[in-house]
Design a protein around this motif. Structure first.
Motif, PDB file in Angstrom:
ATOM      1  N   MET A  65       0.850  -1.142   0.000  1.00  0.00           N
ATOM      2  CA  MET A  65       0.000   0.000   0.000  1.00  0.00           C
ATOM      3  C   MET A  65       0.908   1.220   0.000  1.00  0.00           C
ATOM      4  O   MET A  65       1.848   1.306   0.777  1.00  0.00           O
ATOM      5  N   THR A  66       0.664   2.126  -0.888  1.00  0.00           N
ATOM      6  CA  THR A  66       1.414   3.382  -0.920  1.00  0.00           C
ATOM      7  C   THR A  66       0.437   4.539  -0.808  1.00  0.00           C
ATOM      8  O   THR A  66      -0.728   4.432  -1.203  1.00  0.00           O
ATOM      9  N   PHE A  67       0.918   5.620  -0.240  1.00  0.00           N
ATOM     10  CA  PHE A  67       0.085   6.812  -0.166  1.00  0.00           C
ATOM     11  C   PHE A  67       0.948   8.057  -0.144  1.00  0.00           C
ATOM     12  O   PHE A  67       2.145   8.004   0.102  1.00  0.00           O
ATOM     13  N   THR A  68       0.323   9.169  -0.451  1.00  0.00           N
ATOM     14  CA  THR A  68       0.990  10.455  -0.515  1.00  0.00           C
ATOM     15  C   THR A  68       0.184  11.462   0.295  1.00  0.00           C
ATOM     16  O   THR A  68      -1.047  11.479   0.221  1.00  0.00           O
ATOM     17  N   GLU A  69       0.896  12.266   1.076  1.00  0.00           N
ATOM     18  CA  GLU A  69       0.251  13.346   1.816  1.00  0.00           C
ATOM     19  C   GLU A  69       0.905  14.653   1.401  1.00  0.00           C
ATOM     20  O   GLU A  69       2.117  14.718   1.208  1.00  0.00           O
ATOM     21  N   THR A  70       0.109  15.688   1.276  1.00  0.00           N
ATOM     22  CA  THR A  70       0.618  17.001   0.910  1.00  0.00           C
ATOM     23  C   THR A  70       0.353  17.977   2.048  1.00  0.00           C
ATOM     24  O   THR A  70      -0.770  18.072   2.541  1.00  0.00           O
ATOM     25  N   PHE A  71       1.411  18.660   2.462  1.00  0.00           N
ATOM     26  CA  PHE A  71       1.318  19.638   3.541  1.00  0.00           C
ATOM     27  C   PHE A  71       1.599  21.011   2.963  1.00  0.00           C
ATOM     28  O   PHE A  71       2.473  21.177   2.120  1.00  0.00           O
ATOM     29  N   ASP A  72       0.858  21.989   3.439  1.00  0.00           N
ATOM     30  CA  ASP A  72       1.021  23.344   2.928  1.00  0.00           C
ATOM     31  C   ASP A  72       1.008  24.329   4.086  1.00  0.00           C
ATOM     32  O   ASP A  72       0.341  24.104   5.101  1.00  0.00           O
ATOM     33  N   SER A  73       1.773  25.392   3.949  1.00  0.00           N
ATOM     34  CA  SER A  73       1.815  26.446   4.960  1.00  0.00           C
ATOM     35  C   SER A  73       2.056  27.777   4.256  1.00  0.00           C
ATOM     36  O   SER A  73       2.757  27.837   3.238  1.00  0.00           O
ATOM     37  N   ALA A  74       1.493  28.818   4.807  1.00  0.00           N
ATOM     38  CA  ALA A  74       1.657  30.142   4.207  1.00  0.00           C
ATOM     39  C   ALA A  74       3.125  30.559   4.155  1.00  0.00           C
ATOM     40  O   ALA A  74       3.536  31.307   3.276  1.00  0.00           O
ATOM     41  N   TRP A 124       5.719  28.640   3.469  1.00  0.00           N
ATOM     42  CA  TRP A 124       6.521  27.801   2.580  1.00  0.00           C
ATOM     43  C   TRP A 124       6.386  28.270   1.138  1.00  0.00           C
ATOM     44  O   TRP A 124       5.348  28.773   0.717  1.00  0.00           O
ATOM     45  N   ASP A 125       7.449  28.090   0.372  1.00  0.00           N
ATOM     46  CA  ASP A 125       7.420  28.466  -1.047  1.00  0.00           C
ATOM     47  C   ASP A 125       6.460  27.597  -1.843  1.00  0.00           C
ATOM     48  O   ASP A 125       5.834  28.056  -2.796  1.00  0.00           O
ATOM     49  N   ARG A 126       6.364  26.331  -1.463  1.00  0.00           N
ATOM     50  CA  ARG A 126       5.490  25.392  -2.180  1.00  0.00           C
ATOM     51  C   ARG A 126       5.056  24.300  -1.209  1.00  0.00           C
ATOM     52  O   ARG A 126       5.665  24.124  -0.147  1.00  0.00           O
ATOM     53  N   PRO A 127       4.026  23.553  -1.532  1.00  0.00           N
ATOM     54  CA  PRO A 127       3.595  22.450  -0.671  1.00  0.00           C
ATOM     55  C   PRO A 127       4.698  21.402  -0.531  1.00  0.00           C
ATOM     56  O   PRO A 127       5.540  21.239  -1.419  1.00  0.00           O
ATOM     57  N   ARG A 128       4.692  20.701   0.573  1.00  0.00           N
ATOM     58  CA  ARG A 128       5.643  19.604   0.800  1.00  0.00           C
ATOM     59  C   ARG A 128       4.887  18.292   0.685  1.00  0.00           C
ATOM     60  O   ARG A 128       3.813  18.129   1.250  1.00  0.00           O
TER      61      ARG A 128
END
Length: 52
Positions: free
Chosen positions: A1-10, A12-16
């Motif tokens: 099983m694989t998954f991806t999570e995207t984190f964002d913050s004001a 940061w230059d771009r989402p992580r």
């Protein structure tokens, strides 16, 4: 099983993006692993009691 999570913050230059994979043991492999752990087959070197 694989998954991806995207984190964002004001700030940061771009989402992580964090990618992870989970692997599950079959019943036989799980049983063998648990039996080995029960025999003290691990590599833990902790001895004594808390506070010593």
């Amino acid at each position: 099983m694989t998954f991806t999570e995207t984190f964002d913050s004001a700030g940061w230059d771009r989402p992580r993006v964090s990618r992870a994979a989970l692997r599950f043991l079959g019943a036989g492999a799980l049983s063998a692993s648990l039996a080995e752990a029960g025999r003290g087959g691990g590599s833990s070197t902790a001895t004594g009691s808390a506070g010593s």
